[in-house]
Design a protein around this motif. Sequence first.
Motif, PDB file in Angstrom:
ATOM      1  N   PHE A 150       0.844  -1.190   0.000  1.00  0.00           N
ATOM      2  CA  PHE A 150       0.000   0.000   0.000  1.00  0.00           C
ATOM      3  C   PHE A 150       0.885   1.247   0.000  1.00  0.00           C
ATOM      4  N   LYS A 151       1.260   1.715  -1.176  1.00  0.00           N
ATOM      5  CA  LYS A 151       2.092   2.900  -1.277  1.00  0.00           C
ATOM      6  C   LYS A 151       1.361   4.105  -0.692  1.00  0.00           C
ATOM      7  N   GLY A 152       2.055   4.839   0.183  1.00  0.00           N
ATOM      8  CA  GLY A 152       1.470   6.014   0.804  1.00  0.00           C
ATOM      9  C   GLY A 152       0.812   5.727   2.137  1.00  0.00           C
ATOM     10  N   LEU A 153       0.668   4.453   2.473  1.00  0.00           N
ATOM     11  CA  LEU A 153       0.052   4.068   3.748  1.00  0.00           C
ATOM     12  C   LEU A 153       1.127   3.553   4.696  1.00  0.00           C
ATOM     13  N   LYS A 154       1.208   4.147   5.866  1.00  0.00           N
ATOM     14  CA  LYS A 154       2.224   3.745   6.835  1.00  0.00           C
ATOM     15  C   LYS A 154       1.774   2.521   7.626  1.00  0.00           C
ATOM     16  N   VAL A 155       2.762   1.834   8.186  1.00  0.00           N
ATOM     17  CA  VAL A 155       2.488   0.626   8.955  1.00  0.00           C
ATOM     18  C   VAL A 155       1.517   0.922  10.099  1.00  0.00           C
ATOM     19  N   LYS A 156       1.745   2.021  10.812  1.00  0.00           N
ATOM     20  CA  LYS A 156       0.880   2.351  11.951  1.00  0.00           C
ATOM     21  C   LYS A 156      -0.556   2.593  11.509  1.00  0.00           C
ATOM     22  N   ASP A 157      -0.723   3.195  10.318  1.00  0.00           N
ATOM     23  CA  ASP A 157      -2.072   3.455   9.816  1.00  0.00           C
ATOM     24  C   ASP A 157      -2.780   2.150   9.436  1.00  0.00           C
ATOM     25  N   LEU A 158      -2.022   1.228   8.844  1.00  0.00           N
ATOM     26  CA  LEU A 158      -2.597  -0.044   8.437  1.00  0.00           C
ATOM     27  C   LEU A 158      -3.038  -0.857   9.655  1.00  0.00           C
ATOM     28  N   ILE A 159      -2.211  -0.877  10.678  1.00  0.00           N
ATOM     29  CA  ILE A 159      -2.562  -1.615  11.894  1.00  0.00           C
ATOM     30  C   ILE A 159      -3.726  -0.937  12.612  1.00  0.00           C
ATOM     31  N   ALA A 160      -3.741   0.400  12.618  1.00  0.00           N
ATOM     32  CA  ALA A 160      -4.848   1.129  13.248  1.00  0.00           C
ATOM     33  C   ALA A 160      -6.169   0.822  12.549  1.00  0.00           C
ATOM     34  N   LEU A 161      -6.149   0.758  11.212  1.00  0.00           N
ATOM     35  CA  LEU A 161      -7.354   0.419  10.461  1.00  0.00           C
ATOM     36  C   LEU A 161      -7.842  -0.981  10.829  1.00  0.00           C
ATOM     37  N   ALA A 162      -6.892  -1.908  10.928  1.00  0.00           N
ATOM     38  CA  ALA A 162      -7.248  -3.282  11.279  1.00  0.00           C
ATOM     39  C   ALA A 162      -7.856  -3.356  12.676  1.00  0.00           C
ATOM     40  N   ALA A 163      -7.315  -2.541  13.580  1.00  0.00           N
ATOM     41  CA  ALA A 163      -7.787  -2.545  14.967  1.00  0.00           C
ATOM     42  C   ALA A 163      -9.058  -1.729  15.152  1.00  0.00           C
ATOM     43  N   GLY A 164      -9.494  -1.028  14.094  1.00  0.00           N
ATOM     44  CA  GLY A 164     -10.701  -0.202  14.190  1.00  0.00           C
ATOM     45  C   GLY A 164     -10.486   1.071  14.989  1.00  0.00           C
ATOM     46  N   LYS A 165      -9.262   1.619  14.915  1.00  0.00           N
ATOM     47  CA  LYS A 165      -8.945   2.834  15.669  1.00  0.00           C
ATOM     48  C   LYS A 165      -8.504   3.935  14.718  1.00  0.00           C
ATOM     49  N   GLU A 166      -8.703   5.177  15.149  1.00  0.00           N
ATOM     50  CA  GLU A 166      -8.261   6.303  14.342  1.00  0.00           C
ATOM     51  C   GLU A 166      -6.756   6.495  14.435  1.00  0.00           C
ATOM     52  N   ASP A 167      -6.189   6.113  15.557  1.00  0.00           N
ATOM     53  CA  ASP A 167      -4.756   6.274  15.760  1.00  0.00           C
ATOM     54  C   ASP A 167      -4.254   5.101  16.597  1.00  0.00           C
ATOM     55  N   LEU A 168      -2.943   4.909  16.542  1.00  0.00           N
ATOM     56  CA  LEU A 168      -2.319   3.804  17.247  1.00  0.00           C
ATOM     57  C   LEU A 168      -1.251   4.360  18.180  1.00  0.00           C
ATOM     58  N   THR A 169      -1.296   3.981  19.437  1.00  0.00           N
ATOM     59  CA  THR A 169      -0.272   4.429  20.371  1.00  0.00           C
ATOM     60  C   THR A 169       1.019   3.665  20.116  1.00  0.00           C
ATOM     61  N   PRO A 170       2.173   4.241  20.472  1.00  0.00           N
ATOM     62  CA  PRO A 170       3.449   3.527  20.301  1.00  0.00           C
ATOM     63  C   PRO A 170       3.441   2.167  20.994  1.00  0.00           C
ATOM     64  N   ALA A 171       2.823   2.092  22.161  1.00  0.00           N
ATOM     65  CA  ALA A 171       2.777   0.828  22.903  1.00  0.00           C
ATOM     66  C   ALA A 171       1.990  -0.228  22.145  1.00  0.00           C
ATOM     67  N   GLU A 172       0.869   0.190  21.526  1.00  0.00           N
ATOM     68  CA  GLU A 172       0.061  -0.766  20.765  1.00  0.00           C
ATOM     69  C   GLU A 172       0.810  -1.244  19.528  1.00  0.00           C
ATOM     70  N   GLY A 173       1.464  -0.314  18.838  1.00  0.00           N
ATOM     71  CA  GLY A 173       2.257  -0.684  17.676  1.00  0.00           C
ATOM     72  C   GLY A 173       3.352  -1.671  18.036  1.00  0.00           C
ATOM     73  N   CYS A 174       4.011  -1.414  19.147  1.00  0.00           N
ATOM     74  CA  CYS A 174       5.082  -2.295  19.620  1.00  0.00           C
ATOM     75  C   CYS A 174       4.528  -3.683  19.944  1.00  0.00           C
ATOM     76  N   GLN A 175       3.354  -3.702  20.558  1.00  0.00           N
ATOM     77  CA  GLN A 175       2.741  -4.972  20.949  1.00  0.00           C
ATOM     78  C   GLN A 175       2.529  -5.887  19.750  1.00  0.00           C
ATOM     79  N   TYR A 176       1.945  -5.352  18.682  1.00  0.00           N
ATOM     80  CA  TYR A 176       1.623  -6.180  17.528  1.00  0.00           C
ATOM     81  C   TYR A 176       2.863  -6.511  16.694  1.00  0.00           C
ATOM     82  N   LEU A 177       3.750  -5.555  16.497  1.00  0.00           N
ATOM     83  CA  LEU A 177       4.925  -5.790  15.662  1.00  0.00           C
ATOM     84  C   LEU A 177       5.929  -6.715  16.338  1.00  0.00           C
ATOM     85  N   THR A 178       6.083  -6.600  17.635  1.00  0.00           N
ATOM     86  CA  THR A 178       7.010  -7.466  18.353  1.00  0.00           C
ATOM     87  C   THR A 178       6.585  -8.921  18.247  1.00  0.00           C
ATOM     88  N   GLN A 179       5.288  -9.151  18.227  1.00  0.00           N
ATOM     89  CA  GLN A 179       4.782 -10.524  18.136  1.00  0.00           C
ATOM     90  C   GLN A 179       5.169 -11.202  16.827  1.00  0.00           C
TER      91      GLN A 179
END
Length: 245
Positions: free
Chosen positions: A93-122
């Motif tokens: 998805f050119k133009g779409l950042k990783v945090k935005d993609l995960i936020a969309l999947a999670a049904g959130k407007e934004d993703l906190t650093p802690a949430e991003g870390c949680q999913y990516l670390t896994q």
Amino acid sequence: MLEISHLRYDVAAEDGGELGILRDVSLTVGDGKLVVITGPNGGGKTTLARTIMGLNQPTGGSIRWNGTDITDMSITERARAGVSYGFQQPPRFKGLKVKDLIALAAGKEDLTPAEGCQYLTQVGLCADDYIDREVDASLSGGEVKRIEIATILARKAGLMIFDEPEAGIDLWSFAKLTETFEAIHKRGESTLLIISHQERIIQLADEIVVIEKGEVAKCGPREEIFPQIMARTLPGCGYMKEADR
């Protein structure tokens, strides 16, 4: 519970007839189970997974998820019903950042650093290195695969379908993925359907389904089916593969 009954998927053959890719497949997957679908290449494993997700429209039979007939539902409707799918080759998805993609999947407007870390670390990725990167051609196939799996985890779907999740990733990341699948399974919040030839993933299964020539050749508990698979596997044959080293 996932209930597949007499499922068929036919395509046009060169002689003008029909070629059965899935032939009368019936399968029941209980709530919270981890089921691995394996078997020879070209046997119909991916076609089955894509048909469950709605990417293929079956020519016969039915699919029920938690008692609801989803056979004729669209992909979007199935996703809303709690079905998710991880592709062998995930889209970029050119133009779409990783945090935005995960936020969309999670049904959130934004993703906190802690949430991003949680999913990516896994999935074996460092959040600091990836959270603000675009999901474009700058990422390797293995990186995109792991990011897609992170979005599936963020979606917290009731049914998670993974199509050869080990493909294109390094050994360390593969180890993290097996830990993730094991952790999801232990929580019992989702049913996992994983297509894989990888022995270490198969060993995680409650049940193993062997698909050959579009049919269920074997189906049962891991303790019963795995020894049968190993007995059939000759050195050098492609029935099961080791992770890339």
